[in-house]
Design an enzyme around this catalytic site. Structure first.
Site, PDB file in Angstrom:
ATOM      1  CE1 TYR A   1      -3.784  -2.328   0.126  1.00  0.00           C
ATOM      2  CE2 TYR A   1      -2.764  -3.257   2.096  1.00  0.00           C
ATOM      3  CZ  TYR A   1      -3.709  -3.319   1.093  1.00  0.00           C
ATOM      4  OH  TYR A   1      -4.587  -4.379   1.038  1.00  0.00           O
TER       5      TYR A   1
ATOM      6  CG  ASN B   1     -10.207   1.399  -1.001  1.00  0.00           C
ATOM      7  OD1 ASN B   1     -10.698   0.274  -0.823  1.00  0.00           O
ATOM      8  ND2 ASN B   1      -8.910   1.605  -1.113  1.00  0.00           N
TER       9      ASN B   1
ATOM     10  CG  HIS C   1     -12.912  -8.570  -0.896  1.00  0.00           C
ATOM     11  ND1 HIS C   1     -12.770  -8.224  -2.223  1.00  0.00           N
ATOM     12  CD2 HIS C   1     -11.880  -7.948  -0.239  1.00  0.00           C
ATOM     13  CE1 HIS C   1     -11.678  -7.480  -2.358  1.00  0.00           C
ATOM     14  NE2 HIS C   1     -11.129  -7.290  -1.173  1.00  0.00           N
TER      15      HIS C   1
ATOM     16  CG  ASP D   1     -28.280  -4.361  -0.882  1.00  0.00           C
ATOM     17  OD1 ASP D   1     -28.105  -4.754  -2.057  1.00  0.00           O
ATOM     18  OD2 ASP D   1     -28.730  -5.093   0.023  1.00  0.00           O
TER      19      ASP D   1
ATOM     20  CG  HIS E   1     -10.114  -2.055  -4.634  1.00  0.00           C
ATOM     21  ND1 HIS E   1     -10.532  -2.169  -3.328  1.00  0.00           N
ATOM     22  CD2 HIS E   1     -11.186  -2.308  -5.407  1.00  0.00           C
ATOM     23  CE1 HIS E   1     -11.811  -2.511  -3.328  1.00  0.00           C
ATOM     24  NE2 HIS E   1     -12.237  -2.589  -4.576  1.00  0.00           N
ATOM     25  CB  ILE E   2      -4.298   1.174  -2.846  1.00  0.00           C
ATOM     26  CG1 ILE E   2      -5.055   2.376  -2.255  1.00  0.00           C
ATOM     27  CG2 ILE E   2      -2.802   1.448  -2.955  1.00  0.00           C
ATOM     28  CD1 ILE E   2      -4.842   2.561  -0.771  1.00  0.00           C
ATOM     29  CB  SER E   3      -3.416  -3.710  -3.775  1.00  0.00           C
ATOM     30  OG  SER E   3      -4.667  -4.229  -3.346  1.00  0.00           O
TER      31      SER E   3
ATOM     32  NE  ARG F   1      -6.308  -9.443  -0.482  1.00  0.00           N
ATOM     33  CZ  ARG F   1      -6.473  -8.992   0.751  1.00  0.00           C
ATOM     34  NH1 ARG F   1      -7.342  -8.052   1.014  1.00  0.00           N
ATOM     35  NH2 ARG F   1      -5.762  -9.480   1.756  1.00  0.00           N
TER      36      ARG F   1
END
Ligand code: DQA
Length: 140
Positions: A22, A71, A77, A84, A97-99, A108
């Site tokens: 990260y 994020n 997940h 919703d 998402h950073i990764s 993931r």
């Protein structure tokens, strides 16, 4: 234009947490860069480690803001309820998402958020947030 950036659990530890994945920058430092880059945008930042608080914030801002950069971190997940909430609001949501979640563990790869969002950005580091803001800006 009002844009909210909402970060989920453990993202308060950016800069300290798994820095090989990260990076070294605390989110507050990055937020300052974003604020200086988009001077005309009124940013609101919210982070929580609690699922219900994230949902409350999505609901609260979702009828008032022009867009949300979200994020949801680990809740991506697992949380049908966050998916919703995104479906329930008016503001377009960009999932970030950073990764690269598709290059990591199998679990993931499932997102309860992607299908409800305008689009998703992953694997581009913190830059993903800026790209999401640029997209939301282009809608105006
Ligand atoms: C993350 C990816 C998630 O799988 C993980 O649980 C996070 C961060 C990312 O930004 O890369 O906490 O959302």
């Amino acid at each position: 234009m009002k844009i909210a950036i909402i970060n989920g659990p453990n993202l308060n530890l950016l800069g300290k947490r798994e820095t090989d994945i990260y990076g070294n920058m605390p989110f507050e430092a990055y937020l300052q860069i974003i604020r200086e880059k988009f001077l005309d945008i009124d940013f609101h930042y919210f982070q929580s480690n609690i699922e219900g608080e994230l949902i409350n914030e999505i609901q609260r801002l979702g009828f008032e803001f022009d867009g949300i950069v979200l994020n949801p971190a680990g809740y991506t997940h697992t949380s049908v309820a966050i998916g919703d909430a995104i479906a329930a609001i008016k503001a377009p949501v960009v999932e970030v998402h950073i990764s690269n979640v598709h290059a990591r563990e199998e679990f993931r790869k499932l997102s309860h958020v992607s299908g409800k969002s305008a689009g998703s950005i992953f694997g581009l580091g913190l830059k993903g947030y800026e790209l999401a803001v640029e997209y939301l800006l282009s809608l105006k």
